[in-house]
Design an enzyme around this catalytic site. Structure first.
Site, mmCIF file in Angstrom:
data_model
loop_
_atom_site.group_PDB
_atom_site.id
_atom_site.type_symbol
_atom_site.label_atom_id
_atom_site.label_comp_id
_atom_site.label_asym_id
_atom_site.label_seq_id
_atom_site.Cartn_x
_atom_site.Cartn_y
_atom_site.Cartn_z
ATOM 1 N N ALA A 1 30.617 82.709 -76.716
ATOM 2 C CA ALA A 1 30.025 82.716 -78.058
ATOM 3 C C ALA A 1 30.181 84.099 -78.705
ATOM 4 C CB ALA A 1 28.548 82.324 -77.985
ATOM 5 N N PHE A 2 29.940 85.162 -77.939
ATOM 6 C CA PHE A 2 30.091 86.522 -78.485
ATOM 7 C C PHE A 2 31.547 86.808 -78.857
ATOM 8 C CE2 PHE A 2 26.413 89.549 -78.069
ATOM 9 C CZ PHE A 2 25.433 88.583 -77.917
ATOM 10 N N GLU B 1 43.872 82.611 -71.272
ATOM 11 C CA GLU B 1 45.213 82.088 -71.089
ATOM 12 C C GLU B 1 46.237 83.084 -71.621
ATOM 13 O OE1 GLU B 1 45.601 77.994 -72.294
ATOM 14 O OE2 GLU B 1 43.627 77.556 -71.454
ATOM 15 N N LYS C 1 41.157 91.100 -84.214
ATOM 16 C CA LYS C 1 42.382 90.785 -84.940
ATOM 17 C C LYS C 1 42.112 89.580 -85.843
ATOM 18 C CE LYS C 1 46.780 91.209 -85.681
ATOM 19 N NZ LYS C 1 47.169 92.296 -86.556
ATOM 20 N N PHE D 1 40.516 80.970 -84.596
ATOM 21 C CA PHE D 1 40.680 80.861 -83.148
ATOM 22 C C PHE D 1 40.887 79.406 -82.741
ATOM 23 C CE2 PHE D 1 35.932 81.015 -83.645
ATOM 24 C CZ PHE D 1 35.601 79.779 -83.117
ATOM 25 N N CYS E 1 38.248 76.210 -75.321
ATOM 26 C CA CYS E 1 36.869 76.539 -74.943
ATOM 27 C C CYS E 1 35.955 77.096 -76.026
ATOM 28 C CB CYS E 1 36.886 77.493 -73.759
ATOM 29 S SG CYS E 1 37.520 76.665 -72.293
ATOM 30 N N LEU F 1 28.566 80.694 -71.293
ATOM 31 C CA LEU F 1 28.522 80.215 -72.676
ATOM 32 C C LEU F 1 28.297 81.386 -73.633
ATOM 33 C CD1 LEU F 1 26.385 76.937 -72.498
ATOM 34 C CD2 LEU F 1 28.861 77.170 -72.562
ATOM 35 N N PRO G 1 34.981 68.525 -71.578
ATOM 36 C CA PRO G 1 35.225 68.519 -73.026
ATOM 37 C C PRO G 1 33.973 68.186 -73.829
ATOM 38 C CG PRO G 1 36.032 66.494 -72.031
ATOM 39 C CD PRO G 1 35.551 67.352 -70.902
ATOM 40 N N LYS H 1 34.305 74.321 -78.113
ATOM 41 C CA LYS H 1 33.531 73.431 -77.229
ATOM 42 C C LYS H 1 32.300 74.132 -76.679
ATOM 43 C CE LYS H 1 35.386 73.285 -72.766
ATOM 44 N NZ LYS H 1 34.393 73.899 -71.894
HETATM 45 N N1 LIG Z 1 41.357 76.963 -69.952
HETATM 46 C C1 LIG Z 1 40.766 78.115 -69.794
HETATM 47 O O1 LIG Z 1 41.330 79.154 -70.116
HETATM 48 C C2 LIG Z 1 39.399 78.217 -69.218
HETATM 49 C C3 LIG Z 1 38.651 77.082 -68.919
HETATM 50 N N2 LIG Z 1 37.399 77.190 -68.378
HETATM 51 C C4 LIG Z 1 36.634 75.996 -67.998
HETATM 52 O O2 LIG Z 1 37.206 75.468 -66.799
HETATM 53 C C5 LIG Z 1 37.109 74.055 -66.780
HETATM 54 C C6 LIG Z 1 38.480 73.452 -66.556
HETATM 55 O O3 LIG Z 1 39.306 73.814 -67.648
HETATM 56 P P1 LIG Z 1 40.886 73.629 -67.611
HETATM 57 O O4 LIG Z 1 41.401 74.060 -66.279
HETATM 58 O O5 LIG Z 1 41.397 74.272 -68.836
HETATM 59 O O6 LIG Z 1 40.977 72.039 -67.725
HETATM 60 P P2 LIG Z 1 42.247 71.112 -67.468
HETATM 61 O O7 LIG Z 1 42.036 69.890 -68.272
HETATM 62 O O8 LIG Z 1 43.503 71.907 -67.602
HETATM 63 O O9 LIG Z 1 42.130 70.722 -65.912
HETATM 64 C C7 LIG Z 1 41.136 69.908 -65.381
HETATM 65 C C8 LIG Z 1 41.778 69.006 -64.335
HETATM 66 O O10 LIG Z 1 40.744 68.299 -63.649
HETATM 67 C C9 LIG Z 1 41.262 67.036 -63.267
HETATM 68 N N3 LIG Z 1 40.179 66.123 -62.939
HETATM 69 C C10 LIG Z 1 39.224 65.628 -63.765
HETATM 70 N N4 LIG Z 1 38.382 64.833 -63.065
HETATM 71 C C11 LIG Z 1 38.805 64.844 -61.781
HETATM 72 C C12 LIG Z 1 38.333 64.221 -60.591
HETATM 73 N N5 LIG Z 1 37.228 63.449 -60.592
HETATM 74 N N6 LIG Z 1 39.007 64.428 -59.441
HETATM 75 C C13 LIG Z 1 40.113 65.216 -59.440
HETATM 76 N N7 LIG Z 1 40.602 65.829 -60.525
HETATM 77 C C14 LIG Z 1 39.949 65.656 -61.696
HETATM 78 C C15 LIG Z 1 42.074 66.611 -64.474
HETATM 79 O O11 LIG Z 1 43.018 65.622 -64.110
HETATM 80 C C16 LIG Z 1 42.715 67.947 -64.895
HETATM 81 O O12 LIG Z 1 44.019 68.112 -64.348
HETATM 82 C C17 LIG Z 1 36.443 73.663 -68.097
HETATM 83 O O13 LIG Z 1 35.058 73.516 -67.874
HETATM 84 C C18 LIG Z 1 36.698 74.857 -68.987
HETATM 85 O O14 LIG Z 1 35.677 75.013 -69.950
HETATM 86 C C19 LIG Z 1 36.866 78.406 -68.088
HETATM 87 C C20 LIG Z 1 37.560 79.564 -68.334
HETATM 88 C C21 LIG Z 1 38.883 79.563 -68.916
HETATM 89 O O1 LIG Z 2 36.407 80.075 -71.339
HETATM 90 C C1 LIG Z 2 37.562 80.171 -71.681
HETATM 91 O O2 LIG Z 2 38.333 79.222 -71.825
HETATM 92 C C2 LIG Z 2 38.158 81.495 -72.018
HETATM 93 O O3 LIG Z 2 38.160 81.579 -73.456
HETATM 94 C C3 LIG Z 2 38.781 82.744 -73.969
HETATM 95 O O4 LIG Z 2 40.131 82.809 -73.540
HETATM 96 P P1 LIG Z 2 41.303 82.001 -74.285
HETATM 97 O O5 LIG Z 2 40.714 80.955 -75.167
HETATM 98 O O6 LIG Z 2 42.260 81.593 -73.247
HETATM 99 O O7 LIG Z 2 42.049 83.090 -75.188
HETATM 100 P P2 LIG Z 2 41.526 84.266 -76.145
HETATM 101 O O8 LIG Z 2 42.379 85.437 -75.921
HETATM 102 O O9 LIG Z 2 40.080 84.481 -76.019
HETATM 103 O O10 LIG Z 2 41.847 83.702 -77.588
HETATM 104 C C4 LIG Z 2 41.123 82.625 -78.153
HETATM 105 C C5 LIG Z 2 41.546 82.399 -79.582
HETATM 106 O O11 LIG Z 2 41.063 83.463 -80.415
HETATM 107 C C6 LIG Z 2 42.121 84.024 -81.156
HETATM 108 N N1 LIG Z 2 41.853 85.456 -81.362
HETATM 109 C C7 LIG Z 2 41.525 86.242 -80.315
HETATM 110 C C8 LIG Z 2 41.263 87.587 -80.491
HETATM 111 C C9 LIG Z 2 41.321 88.131 -81.773
HETATM 112 O O12 LIG Z 2 41.082 89.341 -82.009
HETATM 113 N N2 LIG Z 2 41.650 87.316 -82.803
HETATM 114 C C10 LIG Z 2 41.911 85.987 -82.631
HETATM 115 O O13 LIG Z 2 42.206 85.277 -83.605
HETATM 116 C C11 LIG Z 2 43.353 83.764 -80.317
HETATM 117 O O14 LIG Z 2 44.528 83.793 -81.070
HETATM 118 C C12 LIG Z 2 43.057 82.383 -79.785
HETATM 119 O O15 LIG Z 2 43.405 81.393 -80.701
HETATM 120 C C13 LIG Z 2 38.069 83.983 -73.420
HETATM 121 O O16 LIG Z 2 38.740 85.154 -73.885
HETATM 122 C C14 LIG Z 2 38.037 83.973 -71.887
HETATM 123 O O17 LIG Z 2 37.273 85.084 -71.417
HETATM 124 C C15 LIG Z 2 37.398 82.661 -71.424
HETATM 125 O O18 LIG Z 2 37.424 82.594 -70.009
#
Ligand SMILES: NC(=O)C1=CN([C@@H]2O[C@H](COP(=O)(O)OP(=O)(O)OC[C@H]3O[C@@H](n4cnc5c(N)ncnc54)[C@H](O)[C@@H]3O)[C@@H](O)[C@H]2O)C=CC1
Ligand SMILES: O=C(O)[C@H]1O[C@H](OP(=O)(O)OP(=O)(O)OC[C@H]2O[C@@H](n3ccc(=O)[nH]c3=O)[C@H](O)[C@@H]2O)[C@H](O)[C@@H](O)[C@@H]1O
Length: 464
Positions: free
Chosen positions: A227-228, A167, A269, A274, A278, A223, A95, A281
């Protein structure tokens, strides 16, 4: 050459859970153990009732049902799983820092460092460590330094393998990724480690979609991609306001520019802003990194994406207040949706939270319906902002499990999430049960404006 038989993933969250479920499903010969310190989360992953999985993602239940207890395991025994693994994914949260240097901007890497130290302490055999979390460029250097100074002779290779799933479409994105990105050291050992991870993905991802790079390109590409993507949303949102004052329609503009193959039709859209854990952050992190190298113009350029997004959320709330005759004190306002996008129960950084906070400052009574988010989550999202007492949040924002109950007797409806079911409601009935004039503020551009106006609603749609 490595032949991976046993994978451990630290972090059973939105990324670790679905990603490992798919890797396990596609590689039945590899034992995959996902570990977490959060006992409730692990218990939910192990729940016999698949509706109780801690994360809602369409199709995830089927993947988990197939692989769980075959070669996919969820556990709190972190040390044991690390020790047994040939390959350890780090998928913990990163975070924005809330304290100290870089507060409000830099990524907080304390969970990453704890993982590295735990691996260093526990490992007795050589391992490949995979950064799955999104990290600042050059983090692998810090992980390497922690791992290599243990003095116990164990050898580690560090790879960067960022995750690009979104997601709500996680399973589909994992099954058919646009690309898998793997970065590693360009040495013989590094290239062997890269190949070991390529082999795991190659069981279902076509080779041309698996890209390999050096470590720093891989870390920075993640990253950059976010950003894009966020920049596109802020760009179209910036134009949405110009559309509103000029008579242009943002959807028509989006279609017109999207037909240009250099621009492309996706991610254009206009919305209330947004959200998600992520985009903000990761851009703040990028801004911080740029500043730390003295690249102030680069930092300012990307920061504008966040500034625009905050403005869009404020603008939507202000529109509601102004349209309701500049007074919403004591008025019931229905929120349809709280999640940051449809098809997820995730609310992190959802625009709904900030819009609600602004309306509560004007003493509105907000009643929320979201098909997947519960009252406890909404309250904790609001309380986190610390704007007013928990009692006040609890009193003035309530949650109901039926959309008609949310809308009945309300002065206005605000659509904050683009859930498909909102389009299918009996809007005639909703109109009849509301206060008049009945206002709809569509922050997602999903409702049929003309149809609603024919019924009698006064409708505001972003960008129209
Ligand atoms: N949420 C998403 O759609 C995406 C997230 N990411 C990246 O992936 C990473 C993880 O994101 P999320 O899965 O969303 O986070 P999350 O918060 O859902 O899950 C992280 C988990 O790690 C656990 N944890 C933390 N420290 C720990 C430790 N020392 N030992 C064992 N477990 C531990 C926490 O309890 C938590 O359940 C972040 O860096 C995020 O930026 C990348 C792409 C998509
Ligand atoms: O690093 C991450 O966590 C992820 O972040 C985004 O995925 P996510 O945040 O799950 O969902 P998005 O579909 O990207 O939507 C992000 C936000 O933008 C908004 N959004 C998206 C698209 C659009 O056209 N307009 C718009 O307002 C969505 O409603 C939402 O609030 C990226 O799309 C993933 O590729 C990446 O892995």
């Amino acid at each position: 050459m490595h032949n991976i038989k046993n994978i451990c993933c630290i972090g059973a969250g939105y990324v670790g859970g679905p990603t490992m479920a798919v890797i396990a499903q596609k590689n039945p010969d590899i034992k995959v153990t996902v570990v977490d310190i959060n006992e409730a989360r692990i218990a939910a992953w192990n729940d016999a009732d698949l509706d109780k999985l801690p994360i809602y993602e369409p199709g995830l239940d089927k993947v988990v049902a197939e692989a769980r207890n075959r070669n996919l395991f969820f556990s709190t025994a972190v040390d044991e799983a690390i020790e047994a693994a040939d390959m350890v994914f780090i998928s913990v949260n990163t975070p924005t820092k809330t304290y100290g240097k870089g507060k409000g901007m830099a990524a907080d890497l304390k969970y990453i460092e704890l993982c590295a130290r735990q691996i260093a302490r526990v490992a007795k055999t050589d391992k490949i460590i995979v950064e799955k979390s999104t990290l600042p460029v050059r983090t692998a250097q810090a992980i390497k330094s922690i791992l290599h100074n243990t003095g116990n002779g164990v050898k580690f290779q560090i790879l960067s393998n960022p995750e690009f799933l979104a997601e709500g479409t996680a399973v589909q994105d994992l099954m058919a990724p646009d690309r898998v990105l793997i970065g590693g050291e360009q040495t013989e050992d590094g290239l062997n480690a890269i190949q070991a991870l390529v082999d795991i993905y190659a069981t279902w991802v076509p080779n041309e979609n698996i890209l390999t790079t050096n470590l720093w390109s891989s870390e920075l590409s993640k990253l950059t991609a976010n950003a894009f993507l966020a920049q596109r949303v802020s760009s179209i949102n910036a134009l949405s306001e110009l559309c509103e004052v000029t008579g242009a329609d943002v959807n028509e503009v989006a279609i017109a520019i999207g037909k240009d193959s250099r621009i492309g039709p996706k991610f254009l859209k206009a919305s209330v802003g947004f959200g998600g854990s992520c985009f903000q952050k990761d851009i703040l992190n990028l801004v911080y990194i740029a500043k730390s190298y003295g690249l102030n113009e680069v930092a300012d350029y990307w920061e504008q994406v966040i500034i625009m997004n905050d403005y869009q959320k404020r603008r939507f709330a202000a529109k509601i207040i102004q349209t309701l005759y500049n007074t919403i004190s004591g008025k019931k306002i229905a929120f349809l949706g709280w999640a940051f996008k449809k098809d997820t129960n995730d609310t992190r950084e959802s625009a709904a939270i900030y819009v609600a906070d602004q309306l509560l400052e004007e003493q509105a009574n907000i009643v929320v319906y979201d098909p997947k988010v519960n009252a406890h989550q909404m309250q904790s999202d609001l309380n986190y902002l610390n704007t007013r007492s928990e009692e006040d949040n609890n009193q003035y924002l309530t949650t109901v499990s039926n959309p008609h109950q949310a809308c009945k007797d309300s002065h206005a409806i605000a659509v904050l999430t683009e859930w498909d079911e909102f389009k299918t409601y009996d809007w005639q009935r909703i109109y009849e049960e509301m206060q008049k004039p009945a206002f709809v503020f569509d922050g997602r551009g999903i409702l049929d404006k003309e149809k609603l106006e024919t019924i009698g609603f006064q409708v505001y749609v972003i960008g129209k």
